[in-house]
Write a protein that holds these residues in place. Structure first.
Motif, mmCIF file in Angstrom:
data_model
loop_
_atom_site.group_PDB
_atom_site.id
_atom_site.type_symbol
_atom_site.label_atom_id
_atom_site.label_comp_id
_atom_site.label_asym_id
_atom_site.label_seq_id
_atom_site.Cartn_x
_atom_site.Cartn_y
_atom_site.Cartn_z
ATOM 1 N N PRO A 59 59.115 -1.023 9.042
ATOM 2 C CA PRO A 59 60.338 -0.788 9.810
ATOM 3 C C PRO A 59 61.346 -1.930 9.745
ATOM 4 N N ALA A 60 60.900 -3.126 9.356
ATOM 5 C CA ALA A 60 61.812 -4.277 9.263
ATOM 6 C C ALA A 60 61.493 -5.055 7.997
ATOM 7 N N GLU A 108 75.356 -2.332 19.254
ATOM 8 C CA GLU A 108 76.518 -3.000 18.663
ATOM 9 C C GLU A 108 77.828 -2.594 19.326
ATOM 10 N N THR A 131 72.856 -7.432 13.985
ATOM 11 C CA THR A 131 71.790 -7.083 13.058
ATOM 12 C C THR A 131 72.164 -5.845 12.245
ATOM 13 N N ASP A 133 70.572 -3.295 12.077
ATOM 14 C CA ASP A 133 70.164 -2.127 12.857
ATOM 15 C C ASP A 133 71.155 -1.813 13.970
ATOM 16 N N ARG A 134 72.347 -2.425 13.872
ATOM 17 C CA ARG A 134 73.442 -2.168 14.797
ATOM 18 C C ARG A 134 73.102 -2.580 16.229
ATOM 19 N N ARG A 135 72.493 -3.766 16.334
ATOM 20 C CA ARG A 135 72.235 -4.394 17.622
ATOM 21 C C ARG A 135 72.964 -5.735 17.651
ATOM 22 N N VAL A 180 67.485 -7.545 5.919
ATOM 23 C CA VAL A 180 66.528 -6.542 6.385
ATOM 24 C C VAL A 180 66.553 -5.397 5.381
ATOM 25 N N ARG A 183 69.367 -2.684 4.171
ATOM 26 C CA ARG A 183 70.336 -2.409 5.237
ATOM 27 C C ARG A 183 71.407 -3.478 5.342
#
Length: 217
Positions: A59-60, A108, A131, A133-135, A180, A183
């Motif tokens: 996942p990462a 985000e 990130t 992952d849109r955080r 990551v 991505r």
């Protein structure tokens, strides 16, 4: 988003484009006094980028601890960091939370809304990452985990009702310019500078962050 720190007053944290991960990790330890530890890395497998952990469904990919004893290996010594990244030059740069800082993680969209509001108000801010992952992760003084539930209740929010989490003891964040998978890379929304060397208390950030997360539901 520009990743390079160019401000004249900026602490010489990474140039990030073209600078070896080793140099970046050493700078975090040496100039910010952050503990660092090497994580997994990306490997080319049949033309694709795969995580060194070997899990095709990771996942990462390339951005999580490579060993179960990662917390014990984290170091604030530039000398030790240099040795670890010499052994694994492609390893991601991970920062344990709950030591010199905690991190408040929000979506985000909410993060940028809160960030703009805080900048208009002249609020004290620490470094903030974005990130792939849109955080967004806002660095604050340690101890935030214990304070946030009560602060949210005071503001009329239940912790389970908004997408806001605190990364404290036992957790970690990936530091720029860690990639990551396919991505993209972790980047700075607010770069480490001399002006934000002293981190804010989470109490200063929770009102605008909770408001923005509430709007983002």
């Amino acid at each position: 988003m520009e990743e390079t720190i160019e401000d004249a007053e900026a602490v010489q944290i990474p140039k990030q484009r073209g600078e070896p991960l080793l140099d970046t990790a050493v700078r975090y330890a040496e100039e910010r006094h952050w503990d660092v530890f090497p994580g997994t890395w990306l490997e080319a497998v049949e033309g694709a980028q795969r995580c060194s952990c070997g899990d095709a469904a990771c996942p990462a990919p390339g951005a999580h601890p490579a060993r179960p004893d990662w917390a014990a290996r984290a170091t604030g010594s530039a000398t030790v960091a240099r040795r670890m990244w010499r052994e694994r030059p492609a390893a991601s740069i991970l920062l344990p939370t709950g030591r010199t800082f905690d991190a408040v993680s929000v979506p985000e969209t909410a993060g940028f809304l809160a960030l703009a509001r805080m900048q208009r108000m002249g609020s004290a801010l620490g470094p903030v990452t974005v990130t792939p992952d849109r955080r967004m992760e806002f660095f604050v003084l340690p101890g935030a985990s214990a304070k946030v539930p009560g602060l949210l209740r005071t503001l009329g929010w239940a912790s389970s009702s908004i997408d806001l989490a605190v990364l404290g003891e036992g957790a970690y964040v990936a530091a720029p310019p860690t990639r990551v998978g396919c991505r993209g890379a972790v980047q700075w929304a607010c770069r480490p500078t001399a002006a934000n060397r002293w981190l804010p208390d989470v109490e200063e950030l929770i009102p605008p962050l909770a408001y923005a997360c509430g709007r983002d539901r």
